[in-house]
Motif scaffolding. Structure first.
Motif, PDB file in Angstrom:
ATOM      1  N   ILE A  28       0.849  -0.881  -0.273  1.00 21.80           N
ATOM      2  CA  ILE A  28       0.061   0.149  -0.275  1.00 21.80           C
ATOM      3  C   ILE A  28       1.036   1.113  -0.105  1.00 21.80           C
ATOM      4  O   ILE A  28       0.200   2.069  -0.801  1.00 21.80           O
ATOM      5  CB  ILE A  28      -0.770   0.408   1.624  1.00 21.80           C
ATOM      6  N   ALA A  29       1.445   1.392   0.518  1.00 27.59           N
ATOM      7  CA  ALA A  29       2.886   2.509   1.119  1.00 27.59           C
ATOM      8  C   ALA A  29       3.581   2.738   0.005  1.00 27.59           C
ATOM      9  O   ALA A  29       3.795   3.612  -0.955  1.00 27.59           O
ATOM     10  CB  ALA A  29       3.956   1.648   2.125  1.00 27.59           C
ATOM     11  N   SER A  30       3.559   1.834  -1.363  1.00 29.88           N
ATOM     12  CA  SER A  30       4.769   1.788  -2.260  1.00 29.88           C
ATOM     13  C   SER A  30       3.896   2.012  -3.056  1.00 29.88           C
ATOM     14  O   SER A  30       3.981   3.819  -3.962  1.00 29.88           O
ATOM     15  CB  SER A  30       4.907   0.168  -2.768  1.00 29.88           C
ATOM     16  N   VAL A  31       1.689   1.967  -3.576  1.00 27.03           N
ATOM     17  CA  VAL A  31       1.557   2.188  -3.842  1.00 27.03           C
ATOM     18  C   VAL A  31       1.002   3.583  -3.669  1.00 27.03           C
ATOM     19  O   VAL A  31       0.925   4.527  -4.815  1.00 27.03           O
ATOM     20  CB  VAL A  31       0.241   1.502  -4.432  1.00 27.03           C
ATOM     21  N   LEU A  32       0.739   4.266  -2.750  1.00 28.29           N
ATOM     22  CA  LEU A  32       0.924   6.024  -1.889  1.00 28.29           C
ATOM     23  C   LEU A  32       2.292   6.948  -2.443  1.00 28.29           C
ATOM     24  O   LEU A  32       1.728   7.895  -2.138  1.00 28.29           O
ATOM     25  CB  LEU A  32      -0.266   5.239  -1.012  1.00 28.29           C
ATOM     26  N   ASP A  33       3.471   6.216  -3.062  1.00 29.72           N
ATOM     27  CA  ASP A  33       5.111   7.023  -2.340  1.00 29.72           C
ATOM     28  C   ASP A  33       5.185   7.291  -1.074  1.00 29.72           C
ATOM     29  O   ASP A  33       4.824   8.859  -1.081  1.00 29.72           O
ATOM     30  CB  ASP A  33       4.140   7.911  -3.371  1.00 29.72           C
ATOM     31  N   VAL A  34       3.782   6.248  -0.395  1.00 27.52           N
ATOM     32  CA  VAL A  34       4.567   7.041   1.248  1.00 27.52           C
ATOM     33  C   VAL A  34       5.438   6.068   1.936  1.00 27.52           C
ATOM     34  O   VAL A  34       5.757   4.936   1.414  1.00 27.52           O
ATOM     35  CB  VAL A  34       3.408   7.439   1.911  1.00 27.52           C
ATOM     36  N   SER A  35       5.958   5.618   3.355  1.00 32.69           N
ATOM     37  CA  SER A  35       7.028   5.040   3.727  1.00 32.69           C
ATOM     38  C   SER A  35       5.895   3.787   4.306  1.00 32.69           C
ATOM     39  O   SER A  35       4.227   4.222   4.980  1.00 32.69           O
ATOM     40  CB  SER A  35       7.019   5.505   5.291  1.00 32.69           C
ATOM     41  N   ASP A  36       5.891   2.761   4.717  1.00 28.40           N
ATOM     42  CA  ASP A  36       5.286   2.082   5.227  1.00 28.40           C
ATOM     43  C   ASP A  36       4.680   2.068   7.052  1.00 28.40           C
ATOM     44  O   ASP A  36       3.534   1.922   6.802  1.00 28.40           O
ATOM     45  CB  ASP A  36       6.161   0.662   5.404  1.00 28.40           C
ATOM     46  N   GLN A  37       5.785   2.621   7.880  1.00 31.63           N
ATOM     47  CA  GLN A  37       5.862   2.957   9.245  1.00 31.63           C
ATOM     48  C   GLN A  37       3.607   4.210   8.762  1.00 31.63           C
ATOM     49  O   GLN A  37       3.300   4.565   9.478  1.00 31.63           O
ATOM     50  CB  GLN A  37       6.403   4.471   9.919  1.00 31.63           C
ATOM     51  N   THR A  38       3.917   4.924   7.643  1.00 29.87           N
ATOM     52  CA  THR A  38       3.267   6.259   7.977  1.00 29.87           C
ATOM     53  C   THR A  38       1.542   5.402   7.147  1.00 29.87           C
ATOM     54  O   THR A  38       0.948   5.656   8.181  1.00 29.87           O
ATOM     55  CB  THR A  38       3.001   7.117   6.416  1.00 29.87           C
ATOM     56  N   VAL A  39       1.737   4.245   6.546  1.00 32.32           N
ATOM     57  CA  VAL A  39      -0.222   3.604   6.146  1.00 32.32           C
ATOM     58  C   VAL A  39       0.003   2.625   7.509  1.00 32.32           C
ATOM     59  O   VAL A  39      -1.086   2.876   7.598  1.00 32.32           O
ATOM     60  CB  VAL A  39       0.709   2.981   4.931  1.00 32.32           C
ATOM     61  N   ALA A  40       0.626   2.026   8.409  1.00 32.99           N
ATOM     62  CA  ALA A  40       0.789   1.701   9.712  1.00 32.99           C
ATOM     63  C   ALA A  40       0.425   2.204  10.749  1.00 32.99           C
ATOM     64  O   ALA A  40      -0.951   1.887  11.484  1.00 32.99           O
ATOM     65  CB  ALA A  40       1.837   0.470   9.888  1.00 32.99           C
ATOM     66  N   ARG A  41       0.541   3.507  10.885  1.00 34.36           N
ATOM     67  CA  ARG A  41       0.194   4.725  11.889  1.00 34.36           C
ATOM     68  C   ARG A  41      -1.227   4.692  11.565  1.00 34.36           C
ATOM     69  O   ARG A  41      -1.992   4.943  12.670  1.00 34.36           O
ATOM     70  CB  ARG A  41       1.465   5.296  12.050  1.00 34.36           C
ATOM     71  N   ARG A  42      -1.757   5.241  10.353  1.00 36.71           N
ATOM     72  CA  ARG A  42      -3.054   5.785  10.208  1.00 36.71           C
ATOM     73  C   ARG A  42      -3.788   4.481  10.624  1.00 36.71           C
ATOM     74  O   ARG A  42      -4.899   4.991  10.276  1.00 36.71           O
ATOM     75  CB  ARG A  42      -2.734   6.320   8.733  1.00 36.71           C
ATOM     76  N   TYR A  43      -3.496   3.306  10.071  1.00 37.47           N
ATOM     77  CA  TYR A  43      -4.407   2.126  10.109  1.00 37.47           C
ATOM     78  C   TYR A  43      -4.637   2.108  11.320  1.00 37.47           C
ATOM     79  O   TYR A  43      -6.399   2.082  11.717  1.00 37.47           O
ATOM     80  CB  TYR A  43      -4.543   0.923   9.106  1.00 37.47           C
ATOM     81  N   ARG A  44      -3.931   1.967  12.069  1.00 35.42           N
ATOM     82  CA  ARG A  44      -3.458   1.576  13.603  1.00 35.42           C
ATOM     83  C   ARG A  44      -4.417   2.875  13.876  1.00 35.42           C
ATOM     84  O   ARG A  44      -5.332   2.333  15.165  1.00 35.42           O
ATOM     85  CB  ARG A  44      -2.616   1.013  14.293  1.00 35.42           C
ATOM     86  N   ARG A  45      -4.340   4.301  13.927  1.00 35.28           N
ATOM     87  CA  ARG A  45      -5.354   5.248  13.959  1.00 35.28           C
ATOM     88  C   ARG A  45      -6.856   4.907  13.961  1.00 35.28           C
ATOM     89  O   ARG A  45      -7.344   4.720  15.049  1.00 35.28           O
ATOM     90  CB  ARG A  45      -4.367   6.593  14.189  1.00 35.28           C
ATOM     91  N   LEU A  46      -6.835   4.441  12.945  1.00 31.89           N
ATOM     92  CA  LEU A  46      -8.126   4.184  12.703  1.00 31.89           C
ATOM     93  C   LEU A  46      -8.856   3.173  13.005  1.00 31.89           C
ATOM     94  O   LEU A  46     -10.005   3.850  13.451  1.00 31.89           O
ATOM     95  CB  LEU A  46      -8.708   4.474  11.162  1.00 31.89           C
ATOM     96  N   ARG A  47      -7.800   2.438  13.182  1.00 33.45           N
ATOM     97  CA  ARG A  47      -8.707   1.035  14.369  1.00 33.45           C
ATOM     98  C   ARG A  47      -9.047   0.962  15.050  1.00 33.45           C
ATOM     99  O   ARG A  47     -10.168   0.756  16.311  1.00 33.45           O
ATOM    100  CB  ARG A  47      -7.473  -0.179  13.560  1.00 33.45           C
ATOM    101  N   SER A  48      -7.654   1.758  16.443  1.00 36.48           N
ATOM    102  CA  SER A  48      -8.085   1.799  17.332  1.00 36.48           C
ATOM    103  C   SER A  48      -9.200   2.796  17.806  1.00 36.48           C
ATOM    104  O   SER A  48     -10.032   2.406  19.371  1.00 36.48           O
ATOM    105  CB  SER A  48      -6.722   2.355  18.134  1.00 36.48           C
ATOM    106  N   ASP A  49      -9.441   4.226  16.767  1.00 37.38           N
ATOM    107  CA  ASP A  49     -10.497   4.973  17.487  1.00 37.38           C
ATOM    108  C   ASP A  49     -11.963   4.363  16.760  1.00 37.38           C
ATOM    109  O   ASP A  49     -13.078   4.961  17.063  1.00 37.38           O
ATOM    110  CB  ASP A  49      -9.990   5.927  16.413  1.00 37.38           C
ATOM    111  N   GLY A  50     -11.781   3.057  16.402  1.00 37.40           N
ATOM    112  CA  GLY A  50     -13.332   2.510  16.190  1.00 37.40           C
ATOM    113  C   GLY A  50     -13.956   2.666  14.460  1.00 37.40           C
ATOM    114  O   GLY A  50     -15.299   2.481  14.874  1.00 37.40           O
ATOM    115  N   LEU A  51     -12.985   3.419  13.782  1.00 42.61           N
ATOM    116  CA  LEU A  51     -13.322   4.063  12.377  1.00 42.61           C
ATOM    117  C   LEU A  51     -13.562   3.699  11.292  1.00 42.61           C
ATOM    118  O   LEU A  51     -13.945   3.498  10.835  1.00 42.61           O
ATOM    119  CB  LEU A  51     -12.646   5.539  12.478  1.00 42.61           C
ATOM    120  N   LEU A  52     -12.718   2.676  11.728  1.00 40.55           N
ATOM    121  CA  LEU A  52     -12.098   1.580  10.448  1.00 40.55           C
ATOM    122  C   LEU A  52     -11.884   0.197  11.072  1.00 40.55           C
ATOM    123  O   LEU A  52     -11.130  -0.119  11.824  1.00 40.55           O
ATOM    124  CB  LEU A  52     -11.993   2.148   9.901  1.00 40.55           C
TER     125      LEU A  52
END
Length: 326
Positions: A28-52
């Motif tokens: 996902i990070a490669s396709v979006l041209d961002v770092s792996d850590q950025t994608v993982a952090r965004r996903y985990r935030r959304l999931r821990s907040d009960g949004l995704l």
């Protein structure tokens, strides 16, 4: 309280997970041209907040299960606890309150006629404060399920979608697939977290991580297992969610179902038994947009004789996962 707003990167991650719920963060990070850590952090935030949440679901038809759309009339004071009890069941999805809080609607998966009768003829009619139950069989799903909801996925280019698409597409097949005990445990974990790691799946099933991966891939390849993204439509700017029941002339039913399945507003559409024969979950920006959709899109469909609509006032469960507490 105002709903959080997803920024452009959040929406792109949601779209990427819509394409492949188990795509590695690195891809996902490669396709979006961002770092792996950025994608993982965004996903985990959304999931821990009960949004995704990414959830693994079984394709009922491939397993010989039958899905039923159930409408339950209740006394207003009993609506929320009964809806929450239904949401906790592993065989339900789309548990919602409509009609001013006096009607619960849900989809129930019955593995056998005995399971169907136990719920529809036994438990629900005897539940205190339930005043009526109707159930109609889902004959064919045209939108939702393995196809997901197209309206939530509008951030990626065609090239990005191709780069994220699963390597193995489900194979067409008519024969029923029989699950063993390990498969059942595997599906149980994935229903709670579709991105559960192979060590966790191995621990739950008693298999090795390599065997868990091989079996998961097999279930995906044969069309039994698919991954969905559970996200509140409000986060994507859809303030009005409603259920529509259409009565369509039989000769026009397939055309109408295929037409609405292509609409970005449609999260779910299925042909059903009963006095109405096309069921739809629709998400619109607001009440004006819902009116425009009913008048313009639905009103122009050939063969539609009658439309019933009911706004959803509360979700207890969307797709296959219980709504996070707020």
């Amino acid at each position: 309280m105002a709903a959080p707003i997803l920024d452009e990167l959040d929406r792109a991650i949601v779209h990427a997970l819509h394409v492949d719920g188990r795509a590695p963060f690195s891809r996902i990070a490669s396709v979006l041209d961002v770092s792996d850590q950025t994608v993982a952090r965004r996903y985990r935030r959304l999931r821990s907040d009960g949004l995704l949440k990414v959830i693994g679901q079984a394709q009922a038809r491939r397993l010989g299960w039958v899905e039923w759309f159930v409408r339950i009339q209740v006394m207003p004071d009993a609506a929320v606890p009964i809806a929450e009890a239904l949401a906790r069941r592993s065989d339900t999805s789309w548990v919602s309150l409509t009609s001013g809080g006096t009607q619960i609607v849900c989809v129930v998966r019955a593995r056998s006629s005995r399971e169907r009768d136990a719920l529809l003829l036994g438990q629900l009619p005897r539940t205190p404060r339930v005043v009526g139950v109707t159930a109609h069989c889902l004959l064919r799903v045209f939108a939702g399920g393995p196809t997901g909801w197209h309206g939530r996925a509008d951030s990626l280019t065609h090239e990005q979608i191709v780069a994220l698409a699963p390597q193995h597409l489900p194979q067409a097949g008519q024969e029923r697939v029989v699950l063993d005990e390990g498969d059942e445990r595997l599906l149980g974990v994935l229903a709670r977290d579709g991105r559960a790691g192979y060590p966790e799946l191995a621990h739950a099933t008693g298999w090795s991580p390599a065997t868990a991966k091989r079996r998961l891939d097999h279930l995906r390849d044969c069309g039994v297992l698919f991954f969905d993204v559970d996200i509140d439509p409000l986060l994507l700017g859809f303030e009005m969610v409603a259920i529509l029941w259409l009565t369509v002339e039989p000769a026009a039913l397939r055309h109408a179902a295929q037409a609405v399945a292509a609409h970005p507003e449609i999260a779910f559409a299925a042909a059903t038994t009963g006095p109405t024969n096309l069921l739809m979950f629709v998400a619109c920006r607001d009440t004006e947009a819902l009116y425009d959709y009913l008048e313009g899109r639905i009103g122009s469909l050939p063969g539609v004789r009658h439309v019933e609509s009911a706004p959803v006032i509360r979700d207890s469960k969307r797709a296959g996962t219980t709504k996070a507490a707020t």
